[in-house]
Write a protein that holds these residues in place. Sequence first.
Motif, PDB file in Angstrom:
ATOM      1  N   ARG A  17       0.796  -1.159   0.069  1.00  0.00           N
ATOM      2  CA  ARG A  17       0.141   0.059  -0.090  1.00  0.00           C
ATOM      3  C   ARG A  17       1.115   1.204  -0.039  1.00  0.00           C
ATOM      4  O   ARG A  17       1.920   1.191   0.741  1.00  0.00           O
ATOM      5  N   LYS A  18       0.650   2.317  -0.943  1.00  0.00           N
ATOM      6  CA  LYS A  18       1.048   3.255  -0.667  1.00  0.00           C
ATOM      7  C   LYS A  18       0.600   4.542   0.371  1.00  0.00           C
ATOM      8  O   LYS A  18      -0.731   4.575   0.249  1.00  0.00           O
ATOM      9  N   VAL A  19       1.284   4.853   1.146  1.00  0.00           N
ATOM     10  CA  VAL A  19       0.709   5.520   2.442  1.00  0.00           C
ATOM     11  C   VAL A  19       1.502   6.863   2.725  1.00  0.00           C
ATOM     12  O   VAL A  19       2.835   6.965   2.583  1.00  0.00           O
ATOM     13  N   ALA A  20       0.709   8.219   2.397  1.00  0.00           N
ATOM     14  CA  ALA A  20       1.454   9.289   2.528  1.00  0.00           C
ATOM     15  C   ALA A  20       1.625   9.666   4.011  1.00  0.00           C
ATOM     16  O   ALA A  20       0.709   9.539   5.005  1.00  0.00           O
ATOM     17  N   HIS A  30       5.935   3.016   1.145  1.00  0.00           N
ATOM     18  CA  HIS A  30       5.172   1.658   0.781  1.00  0.00           C
ATOM     19  C   HIS A  30       5.084   0.915   2.215  1.00  0.00           C
ATOM     20  O   HIS A  30       5.993   0.374   2.782  1.00  0.00           O
ATOM     21  N   LEU A  31       3.805   0.446   2.253  1.00  0.00           N
ATOM     22  CA  LEU A  31       3.570  -0.630   3.553  1.00  0.00           C
ATOM     23  C   LEU A  31       3.283  -1.841   2.970  1.00  0.00           C
ATOM     24  O   LEU A  31       2.489  -2.161   2.203  1.00  0.00           O
ATOM     25  N   ASN A  79       8.488   0.955   4.160  1.00  0.00           N
ATOM     26  CA  ASN A  79       9.591   1.427   3.484  1.00  0.00           C
ATOM     27  C   ASN A  79       9.303   2.797   2.998  1.00  0.00           C
ATOM     28  O   ASN A  79       8.582   3.121   2.035  1.00  0.00           O
ATOM     29  N   ILE A  80      10.075   3.710   3.469  1.00  0.00           N
ATOM     30  CA  ILE A  80      10.056   5.048   3.353  1.00  0.00           C
ATOM     31  C   ILE A  80      10.560   5.716   2.405  1.00  0.00           C
ATOM     32  O   ILE A  80      11.949   5.448   2.145  1.00  0.00           O
TER      33      ILE A  80
END
Length: 217
Positions: A17-20, A30-31, A79-80
Amino acid sequence: MTGPGAAGPRPASSKRRKVAYGSAPSQYGHLYLPALPDRSVRAPLIVLVHGGSWSTEFALVAYSAIARDLAARGAVVWNIEYRRIEEDGGGWPGTGRDVVAALRALDGPVADELALCGLTVDRRKVSVVGHSAGGQLAVWAVAQLGARTGQHTFAQVIAQSAVLDFTPERVRDKPSVVALMGAGYAQAPHRYAEASPTHAPVVDAQVVLVHTTQDTA
């Protein structure tokens, strides 16, 4: 034995998942979510901070394969990404503050996403892993937070080939370091010290430094 290093069959797949965690284009992560057969199990939580001289020549995809592998082994992986020196707000201290914000996001948007997916994590033993520039950022950010957010405790930080002190002459004159600081050491010595994890407060977390025998970092 349980955890990312455990032997035995792995879950079939994982999801991403892409999380802002902020409003800037590079303030996201990216989670990776493991496909755990038993959702009551508290999964290990691992944060990855990529390296690459704090430059946009490198991005979080450098850690994508490792993130997928850890998730396949049953870990939740955050993963940031962060603003780098060529971006508005990047450089020091903005780049470091982004990593702090990404760690704090574990209490907010990351926790919200995990709740939606029905996953729980071990919030008492979070690990942070960073390579090169990411190692410096990982150790520095954990120190700024005192190894804790409101809901999570960082038990371990692993820095791979990281520069942890910018003040020695052989380090401070490197072009990538000067670019990060936005000024030479003579103009801003306090900035070089402030960005050095070795000058940060001591925290209650295990810090593991990994260097090869020929690594001069």
